[in-house]
Design a protein around this motif. Structure first.
Motif, PDB file in Angstrom:
ATOM      1  N   CYS A  40       0.812  -1.220   0.000  1.00  0.00           N
ATOM      2  CA  CYS A  40       0.000   0.000   0.000  1.00  0.00           C
ATOM      3  C   CYS A  40       0.840   1.263   0.000  1.00  0.00           C
ATOM      4  O   CYS A  40       0.305   2.366  -0.147  1.00  0.00           O
ATOM      5  CB  CYS A  40      -0.941   0.013   1.213  1.00  0.00           C
ATOM      6  N   CYS A  62       1.132  -6.697   6.453  1.00  0.00           N
ATOM      7  CA  CYS A  62       1.080  -5.250   6.687  1.00  0.00           C
ATOM      8  C   CYS A  62      -0.129  -4.918   7.565  1.00  0.00           C
ATOM      9  O   CYS A  62      -1.214  -5.460   7.359  1.00  0.00           O
ATOM     10  CB  CYS A  62       0.980  -4.507   5.350  1.00  0.00           C
ATOM     11  N   ASP A  64      -1.811  -2.199   7.588  1.00  0.00           N
ATOM     12  CA  ASP A  64      -2.826  -1.420   6.879  1.00  0.00           C
ATOM     13  C   ASP A  64      -3.561  -2.216   5.810  1.00  0.00           C
ATOM     14  O   ASP A  64      -4.774  -2.174   5.719  1.00  0.00           O
ATOM     15  CB  ASP A  64      -2.180  -0.181   6.248  1.00  0.00           C
ATOM     16  N   CYS A  65      -2.795  -2.930   4.958  1.00  0.00           N
ATOM     17  CA  CYS A  65      -3.445  -3.558   3.801  1.00  0.00           C
ATOM     18  C   CYS A  65      -3.337  -5.078   3.815  1.00  0.00           C
ATOM     19  O   CYS A  65      -3.818  -5.746   2.904  1.00  0.00           O
ATOM     20  CB  CYS A  65      -2.843  -3.023   2.500  1.00  0.00           C
TER      21      CYS A  65
HETATM   22 ZN   LIG Z   1       0.411  -2.205   3.273  1.00  0.00          ZN
END
Ligand SMILES: [Zn+2]
Length: 257
Positions: A40, A62, A64-65
């Motif tokens: 990301c 990750c 976040d993603c």
């Molecule tokens: Zn990510």
């Protein structure tokens, strides 16, 4: 130095080295900057940069993603930490730190070579310069002329071989990056009696075995270039980590002289 400090120091250096290795040709080896997720592109948070621990806590993904984080990263972090502890244990503080730096640089070289079939100058030239700077603490007085002769002579001889091969139109016997890599590696291997010739011999044997297996199994063609940096790395680790390894390797040739 305490083993805990060595372990943490090795892991932190290994973390930077691992990031550079996994991202090459982008990222830290060429453009130093804060780590970002390959999925990301978001900057990795400071707490997610803690070697090994962060990877385990995030289960390799990750935050976040959920893109997978390259498993070679924690592998290089753990190996770097263990190598620092072992090498400082065998060789003592100053010499052990220099040999650990060499070992970690070789982990990066082997990783990049396996994936991209190249050993970058950005790695081999600083390694050679660093090994030369550390030379007085790494190599004892008595063996210095011999070690210098090996570390400069062997790469020059190999380069001559490359020129001869080119002139007669044979395939390149060894890559230019491997030859430059050998300068730093042979200087550091001078920490052990007979280290430089033992590393050359060990790397040739290991590289030869891997090439034969590759040919037999059909995974390598007769003219495909073999990644030689992993063989150099394995031979270096064998010689500087295992007491008596250099002597054993050189025994058929009259032993360490
Ligand atoms: Zn990510």
């Amino acid at each position: 130095m305490s083993p805990a400090l060595e372990l943490v120091g090795g892991a932190v250096v290994g973390s930077a080295a691992g990031t550079a290795a996994v991202r090459w040709p982008d990222g830290a080896l060429c453009h130093p900057r804060r780590s970002t997720c390959a999925g990301c592109g978001r900057t990795v948070r400071a707490r997610d940069l803690v070697p090994v621990v962060a990877w385990l806590r995030l289960r390799g993904r990750c935050r976040d993603c959920a893109a997978p984080i390259d498993a070679r990263l924690p592998a290089i972090e753990i190996s770097s930490a263990l190598l620092a502890v072992l090498l400082i244990g065998v060789h003592g503080g100053t010499r052990g730190v220099a040999l650990s730096a060499g070992a970690i640089a070789l982990l990066v070289a082997a990783t990049v070579d396996l994936r991209h079939r190249v050993v970058p100058d950005r790695l081999t030239l600083p390694l050679a310069a660093g090994a030369l700077a550390a030379f007085p603490v790494v190599v004892g007085n008595a063996s210095r002329p011999q070690v210098l002769a090996w570390a400069l002579g062997a790469p020059l001889a190999l380069q001559a071989l490359v020129l001869v091969a080119r002139a007669v139109g044979s395939p390149r016997p060894i890559g230019g990056g491997d030859i430059k890599l050998l300068v730093g590696v042979l200087l550091l291997a001078g920490a052990v009696d007979g280290g430089p010739p033992a590393v050359l011999l060990g790397a040739t044997v290991i590289g030869g075995v891997v090439a034969s297996l590759g040919l037999v199994s059909g995974r390598l063609g007769r003219t495909s270039r073999l990644p030689f940096a992993p063989a150099i790395a394995a031979a270096y680790l064998l010689v500087v980590l295992v007491p008596g390894a250099a002597e054993a390797l050189l025994a058929p040739f009259g032993g360490v002289r």
